[in-house]
Design a protein around this motif. Structure first.
Motif, short mmCIF file in Angstrom:
data_model
loop_
_atom_site.label_atom_id
_atom_site.label_comp_id
_atom_site.label_asym_id
_atom_site.label_seq_id
_atom_site.Cartn_x
_atom_site.Cartn_y
_atom_site.Cartn_z
N ARG A 165 0.88 -1.20 -0.03
CA ARG A 165 -0.01 0.07 0.12
C ARG A 165 1.06 1.37 -0.11
O ARG A 165 0.33 2.28 -0.74
CB ARG A 165 -0.92 -0.05 1.29
N ALA A 166 1.77 1.25 0.87
CA ALA A 166 2.85 2.45 0.90
C ALA A 166 3.53 2.55 -0.53
O ALA A 166 3.72 3.71 -0.86
CB ALA A 166 3.62 2.03 1.85
N GLN A 167 3.99 1.58 -1.01
CA GLN A 167 4.67 1.65 -2.23
C GLN A 167 3.89 2.15 -3.26
O GLN A 167 4.17 3.26 -4.00
CB GLN A 167 5.28 0.36 -2.85
N LEU A 168 2.58 1.73 -3.50
CA LEU A 168 1.61 2.42 -4.28
C LEU A 168 1.29 3.76 -4.34
O LEU A 168 1.20 4.66 -5.28
CB LEU A 168 0.46 1.45 -4.54
N GLU A 169 1.22 4.08 -2.87
CA GLU A 169 1.03 5.60 -2.75
C GLU A 169 2.03 6.36 -2.85
O GLU A 169 1.72 7.59 -3.62
CB GLU A 169 0.70 5.72 -1.00
N ASP A 183 -7.08 0.57 -0.04
CA ASP A 183 -7.27 1.81 0.41
C ASP A 183 -8.18 2.40 -0.36
O ASP A 183 -8.48 3.76 -0.41
CB ASP A 183 -5.89 2.59 0.26
N ASP A 184 -8.66 1.68 -1.45
CA ASP A 184 -9.90 2.24 -2.43
C ASP A 184 -10.99 2.42 -1.78
O ASP A 184 -11.52 1.50 -1.36
CB ASP A 184 -9.85 1.42 -3.66
N GLY A 216 -15.63 -1.90 2.92
CA GLY A 216 -16.92 -2.60 3.65
C GLY A 216 -16.91 -4.12 2.71
O GLY A 216 -17.59 -4.72 3.28
N ALA A 217 -15.69 -4.32 1.96
CA ALA A 217 -15.89 -5.59 1.33
C ALA A 217 -15.48 -6.88 2.28
O ALA A 217 -14.65 -6.34 3.44
CB ALA A 217 -14.76 -5.59 0.27
N ARG A 218 -15.90 -7.98 2.10
CA ARG A 218 -15.68 -9.03 2.95
C ARG A 218 -15.24 -10.51 2.44
O ARG A 218 -15.25 -11.27 2.77
CB ARG A 218 -16.87 -9.46 3.94
N VAL A 219 -15.11 -10.37 1.00
CA VAL A 219 -14.67 -11.23 0.08
C VAL A 219 -13.46 -10.84 -0.64
O VAL A 219 -13.49 -9.75 -1.38
CB VAL A 219 -15.63 -11.88 -0.91
N ALA A 253 -15.44 -8.02 -13.02
CA ALA A 253 -16.78 -7.50 -12.74
C ALA A 253 -16.83 -6.57 -11.45
O ALA A 253 -17.38 -5.74 -11.14
CB ALA A 253 -17.62 -8.73 -12.44
N VAL A 254 -15.91 -6.99 -10.52
CA VAL A 254 -16.02 -6.38 -9.03
C VAL A 254 -15.09 -4.98 -9.34
O VAL A 254 -15.59 -3.82 -9.00
CB VAL A 254 -15.26 -6.96 -8.14
N GLU A 255 -14.28 -4.93 -10.30
CA GLU A 255 -13.53 -3.61 -10.62
C GLU A 255 -14.42 -2.75 -11.43
O GLU A 255 -14.40 -1.74 -11.15
CB GLU A 255 -12.36 -3.94 -11.49
#
Length: 205
Positions: A49-53, A62-63, A68-71, A135-137
């Motif tokens: 996450r830090a590298q992408l930031e 971090d998006d 709230g995603a659980r899968v 599909a989720v993206e």
């Protein structure tokens, strides 16, 4: 009393693309010093996450679209590397808590640790993994349903099969994946058996 059965998980999903994502990426080694797992969730994928930031990009965790995603949706050989139990422990503590992982394949020890922490890992083929992630993206509000009874995953109007060994699947459906709870539930029988074993009852005294 908490329901420990895992039969149908229905929730929004977060996709984390990439093959061979190891446990050191899921939870960096510096967080293994803790003797409890509380607070690990906020550090899941911390270095990624830090590298992408730093590069001006956003990690899926971090998006805000996936809040709230659980899968968790992943690709091939997820959870490889060390045998640390901290990896699934961090995932079940991220956000509202990941309840299931869908991917092409999982490292064996990581898979076993997921079973021990009550997280079903559904195995799908590469085409299905790509279809679900895409599909989720495209629609982060899309709900994913993982049905252990029928071994199917439903996303909108599409349904896909998945595989899971009969042993873990039965444990999840019957709520018998928690070995500690299983022992506690039979403590009277254990005590009765121990009382009949000589070296537990002052043998030789």
């Amino acid at each position: 009393m908490q329901d420990v059965k895992r039969i149908v998980i229905k929730a929004r999903a977060v996709p984390v693309r990439g093959n061979d994502i190891d446990t050191d990426r899921i939870i960096p080694a510096r967080f293994l010093k803790t003797v409890v797992f509380d607070g690990l969730g906020e550090h899941a994928f911390e270095d990624d996450r830090a590298q992408l930031e730093a590069a001006g990009k956003t990690h899926p965790l971090d998006d805000a679209r996936f809040a709230g995603a659980r899968v968790l949706l992943v690709n091939r050989n997820f959870g490889c590397g060390s045998s640390r139990e901290h990896a699934p422990q961090a995932l079940i503590r991220w956000g509202q808590g990941l309840q299931a992982i869908v991917g092409e394949s999982f490292a064996e020890i990581f898979y076993g640790n997921c079973v021990a922490t009550g997280v079903p890992c559904a195995v799908v083929d590469a085409a299905t993994a790509e279809a679900l992630i895409a599909a989720v993206e495209k629609d982060p509000a899309l709900e994913i349903q993982v049905d252990l009874r029928t071994r199917t995953i439903t996303a909108g109007t599409a349904t896909y099969p998945f595989t899971m060994a009969d042993g873990p699947r039965t444990q999840f459906i019957e709520g018998r994946w928690d070995s500690t709870a299983e022992l506690l539930a039979t403590k009277d029988q254990i005590r009765a058996k121990a009382a009949k074993i000589p070296y537990f009852s002052n043998y030789g005294s």
